[in-house]
Design an enzyme around this catalytic site. Structure first.
Site, PDB file in Angstrom:
ATOM      1  N   LYS A   1     -22.995 -62.656-130.361  1.00 34.31           N
ATOM      2  CA  LYS A   1     -22.880 -61.513-131.006  1.00 34.31           C
ATOM      3  C   LYS A   1     -23.517 -60.348-130.351  1.00 34.31           C
ATOM      4  CE  LYS A   1     -23.937 -59.314-135.481  1.00 34.31           C
ATOM      5  NZ  LYS A   1     -24.223 -59.283-136.845  1.00 34.31           N
TER       6      LYS A   1
ATOM      7  N   LYS B   1     -18.045 -61.771-131.216  1.00 31.89           N
ATOM      8  CA  LYS B   1     -18.365 -60.420-131.623  1.00 31.89           C
ATOM      9  C   LYS B   1     -19.024 -59.462-130.900  1.00 31.89           C
ATOM     10  CE  LYS B   1     -20.098 -58.403-136.091  1.00 31.89           C
ATOM     11  NZ  LYS B   1     -20.915 -58.656-137.028  1.00 31.89           N
TER      12      LYS B   1
ATOM     13  N   CYS C   1     -30.009 -58.410-143.271  1.00 31.56           N
ATOM     14  CA  CYS C   1     -30.247 -56.571-142.889  1.00 31.56           C
ATOM     15  C   CYS C   1     -29.503 -55.745-144.105  1.00 31.56           C
ATOM     16  CB  CYS C   1     -29.320 -56.536-141.576  1.00 31.56           C
ATOM     17  SG  CYS C   1     -27.522 -56.885-141.487  1.00 31.56           S
TER      18      CYS C   1
ATOM     19  N   CYS D   1     -27.114 -63.346-143.603  1.00 33.65           N
ATOM     20  CA  CYS D   1     -28.004 -62.301-142.866  1.00 33.65           C
ATOM     21  C   CYS D   1     -28.646 -61.677-143.980  1.00 33.65           C
ATOM     22  CB  CYS D   1     -27.195 -61.023-142.125  1.00 33.65           C
ATOM     23  SG  CYS D   1     -28.097 -60.814-140.835  1.00 33.65           S
TER      24      CYS D   1
ATOM     25  N   ARG E   1     -31.137 -53.458-132.520  1.00 34.73           N
ATOM     26  CA  ARG E   1     -31.085 -54.909-132.728  1.00 34.73           C
ATOM     27  C   ARG E   1     -31.222 -55.457-131.411  1.00 34.73           C
ATOM     28  NH1 ARG E   1     -30.109 -54.473-138.067  1.00 34.73           N
ATOM     29  NH2 ARG E   1     -28.135 -53.773-139.201  1.00 34.73           N
TER      30      ARG E   1
ATOM     31  N   TYR F   1      -9.837 -56.431-140.345  1.00 30.38           N
ATOM     32  CA  TYR F   1      -9.734 -55.411-141.419  1.00 30.38           C
ATOM     33  C   TYR F   1      -8.219 -55.240-141.594  1.00 30.38           C
ATOM     34  CZ  TYR F   1     -14.883 -55.174-141.035  1.00 30.38           C
ATOM     35  OH  TYR F   1     -16.158 -55.353-140.970  1.00 30.38           O
TER      36      TYR F   1
END
Ligand code: PBG
Length: 324
Positions: free
Chosen positions: A195, A248, A122, A120, A217, A313
């Site tokens: 996404k 996601k 960003c 990506c 976005r 995570y």
């Protein structure tokens, strides 16, 4: 079968019986651990909204990868924080960029770990959008070449898989084409296909310093209200050459995982994103929920919905519990 002939509780009487009929089993091999790489040496900045996670230089990152390997986690996904940003995100596709350096070192020190890279712009653009700009608009087609070059530079550095998360139209085909032309036809693409434009990315944007500097976005990430559109997005990515389809975030979109499981015959990945992680951590710190149980219930639900792999995570913590 009706009560009293059938009694569902018969098969719940003890753990052995429950285990016999359990439909969903989590394993450390389902997990992919996200990691944030920064320039420098001996850097380990805690990310306040993501307890236990750090922006770390490659030396520390390698230690974390080894810890993941010890827990039988097969893969990590790398995000980079570059030393400088510019309008075209040039540090995203630089040979000596942070992700490229991190990939080389990790593959050298932990050759068996599958290293996936997030593709990506960003984190690398000074405006914080996932593509290049034409005035205040995103230049979709102009961005494709930059994204493909980013993916190719990751593959050249040794990445085992690339994961485009930009949501530009046509990026999967562009990346597949450039990889194939450069003898990387063996490198799979994990496409962030569905996404959503989600507020659950908040902690990540702090961690990756990737918040858009103006606007949002919504012109490229999906509207949370749409499900049919997710099928179209995924179908396009399959036809463009994706090897894995991603949904996601995960928890608010379990229905999308479930629908795509029926509609496409590729493996599905789900991204249990930063906000989903942080909410559990925060509530647990307040003593309001049992962190271990909520973590395992969450991950189980994502797998039950139809995901074969989960970017999370919680990977190391959950794997430790499963390995115990
Ligand atoms: C980059 C990217 C984002 C995430 C993964 N890749 C942020 C975004 O789209 O704003 C979010 C991951 C997370 O919240 O854990 N485009």
């Amino acid at each position: 079968m009706l009560f009293p002939e059938y009694r569902p509780r018969r098969m719940r009487r003890n753990e052995a019986l429950r285990r016999m009929i359990r439909e969903t089993e989590l394993s450390p091999s389902n997990f992919i651990l996200p990691l944030f790489a920064v320039e420098g040496k001996d850097v380990r900045n805690p990310i306040p909204s993501m307890p236990g996670h750090y922006q770390q230089s490659v030396d520390h990152l390698v230690k974390r990868v080894k810890e993941a390997a010890d827990q039988k986690i097969p893969a990590v996904i790398l995000f980079g924080l570059p030393d400088k940003k510019d309008p075209l995100g040039t540090r995203a596709y630089a040979k000596d960029g942070i992700v490229q350096k991190a990939v080389r070192t990790v593959k050298e020190r932990c050759p068996d770990m599958i290293v996936i890279t997030d593709v990506c712009l960003c984190q690398y653009t000074d405006h914080g959008h996932c593509g290049m700009l034409d005035g205040q608009e995103i230049d979709n087609d102009g961005s494709l070449d930059l994204l493909a070059r980013t993916a190719l530079s990751h593959a050249k550095a040794g990445a085992d898989m690339v994961a485009p998360s930009d949501m530009m139209d046509g990026r999967v085909a562009e990346i597949r084409g450039l990889l194939d032309d450069n003898h990387f036809s063996h490198i799979p693409i994990m496409a962030y296909s569905a996404k959503y434009c989600s507020s659950f990315y908040g902690p990540f944007r702090e961690a990756a310093d990737s918040a858009p500097q103006f606007g949002d976005r919504r012109t490229y990430q999906m509207d949370p209200a749409n499900a049919e559109e997710a099928i179209r997005e995924a179908t396009m990515d399959v036809e463009e050459g994706a090897d894995i389809i991603m949904v996601k975030p995960a928890l608010p979109y379990l229905d999308i995982i479930c629908r795509l499981r029926e509609e496409v015959d590729l493996p599905i990945a789900a991204y249990n994103v930063s906000g989903e992680f942080s909410m559990i951590k925060a509530a647990a710190q307040k003593g309001w929920i049992d962190e271990e149980r909520v973590m395992m219930e969450t991950l189980t639900s994502i797998k039950r919905a139809g995901a074969s792999m989960i970017l999370t995570y919680f990977a190391i913590e959950a794997a430790k519990l499963l390995n115990r």
